[in-house]
Scaffold this motif. Sequence first.
Motif, PDB file in Angstrom:
ATOM      1  N   LYS A 306       0.839  -1.206   0.000  1.00 62.84           N
ATOM      2  CA  LYS A 306       0.000   0.000   0.000  1.00 62.84           C
ATOM      3  C   LYS A 306       0.870   1.251   0.000  1.00 62.84           C
ATOM      4  CE  LYS A 306      -3.210   2.552   3.005  1.00 62.84           C
ATOM      5  NZ  LYS A 306      -2.257   3.636   3.301  1.00 62.84           N
ATOM      6  N   HIS A 311      -1.375   3.875  -2.428  1.00 62.18           N
ATOM      7  CA  HIS A 311      -2.835   3.737  -2.370  1.00 62.18           C
ATOM      8  C   HIS A 311      -3.386   4.518  -1.190  1.00 62.18           C
ATOM      9  CE1 HIS A 311      -2.463  -0.364  -4.588  1.00 62.18           C
ATOM     10  NE2 HIS A 311      -2.588   0.632  -5.444  1.00 62.18           N
ATOM     11  N   THR A 316      -7.916  -0.869  -1.760  1.00 70.85           N
ATOM     12  CA  THR A 316      -7.392  -0.870  -3.119  1.00 70.85           C
ATOM     13  C   THR A 316      -6.250  -1.871  -3.245  1.00 70.85           C
ATOM     14  OG1 THR A 316      -7.947   1.481  -3.348  1.00 70.85           O
ATOM     15  CG2 THR A 316      -6.386   0.560  -4.933  1.00 70.85           C
ATOM     16  N   THR A 317      -5.414  -1.929  -2.230  1.00 72.12           N
ATOM     17  CA  THR A 317      -4.271  -2.841  -2.250  1.00 72.12           C
ATOM     18  C   THR A 317      -4.713  -4.302  -2.192  1.00 72.12           C
ATOM     19  OG1 THR A 317      -3.132  -1.140  -0.955  1.00 72.12           O
ATOM     20  CG2 THR A 317      -2.003  -3.252  -1.216  1.00 72.12           C
ATOM     21  N   ARG A 319      -6.754  -5.963  -3.692  1.00 73.65           N
ATOM     22  CA  ARG A 319      -7.034  -6.654  -4.955  1.00 73.65           C
ATOM     23  C   ARG A 319      -5.871  -7.570  -5.346  1.00 73.65           C
ATOM     24  NH1 ARG A 319      -7.063  -1.924  -9.431  1.00 73.65           N
ATOM     25  NH2 ARG A 319      -7.896  -0.739  -7.672  1.00 73.65           N
TER      26      ARG A 319
END
Length: 337
Positions: A306, A311, A316-317, A319
Amino acid sequence: MSMNKTEVLPKGIRHHKSGGFIVDFTRYGKRQTKVFRTLEAAIKGRIALLEAAKDEPQARTGWTLNDAYRRTHTLYWQGNGGERVSLINARTAMTFFGPEIPVKAITQEGIGDYLTHLLESGLSGSTVNRKLSALSRCLRTAQEHGQLEVLPKMPRRREGEHRVRFLSKDEEEKLLKALDTLGYGQEVTDVVLCLLYTGFRTGELWKLEARDVDLQNWTLTTWKTKSHRARTIPIAEKIRPVIVRRCQEVGEGRLFPYDNMWMRTRWDRARELLGLSKDEQFIPHMLRHTCATRLARNGIGMPVIKDWMGHASIQTTMRYAHFAPSDLTNAAKALSA
């Protein structure tokens, strides 16, 4: 005049399942629809609705949607990494509702009509959500300034999980070979390698200056980021010679004085040479996905990834989390024992 369903219809007109044509017209959040048997009649009908709307009184009390849009742009979007996309999404709402509609006139029913319009346009759930978010941000700005009492709810759509496209080592070698075959020289290869081994967004790489490079500690610092937070990352050994050479060549100023159009033109030619023109996910941003994926596969924790990727949220990370080694590997070994 005749038109089949594969041809593009004029704005505000769409096919009806009966074989006729539906005219859509929205005025101050109120949607009107009317069915016509022929395209000619539909065009005339829409023109008549537009002409009639000109004669309607435009009672204005407080902010219009355009007022909220302009203030939101100034306060929240201007200069941000996602400025262009936010503006495009907000303008979609203004096209539907009309820029002069009072924000107070955008009702929950009107939001439902807008959602229906977006879905009928064939947009994905994630795109619909981004467009609703842009409208919601404009309305929240109006509410923050005392121009709107009740904020309508935005009916979010479910977003599917999309495949994360990344380069394999073999594809990396083929891509670099293709760039060499096309005769682009070292500059494009430098860009590809630096995007791949830093995970920078293209916009971050274009803004990187010689003064942002610390060759003593082998670090790079990007200041203008999408999350508005500067971050510093170590320079991977793979690209240390590239960074040193670039610093020597430019002296001061930008290490990579290019832009997205410059990059995309060369990238698309390489993609064509590789026979991947139909692979819609084979885009420069895939290099950033590749960096994050390789970090995860080598056991780097999500919080570290991250920070490396910049991010704003750990969601988001996440994923990339399924690429990380896990106890599932040991479980498979246990089954084979």
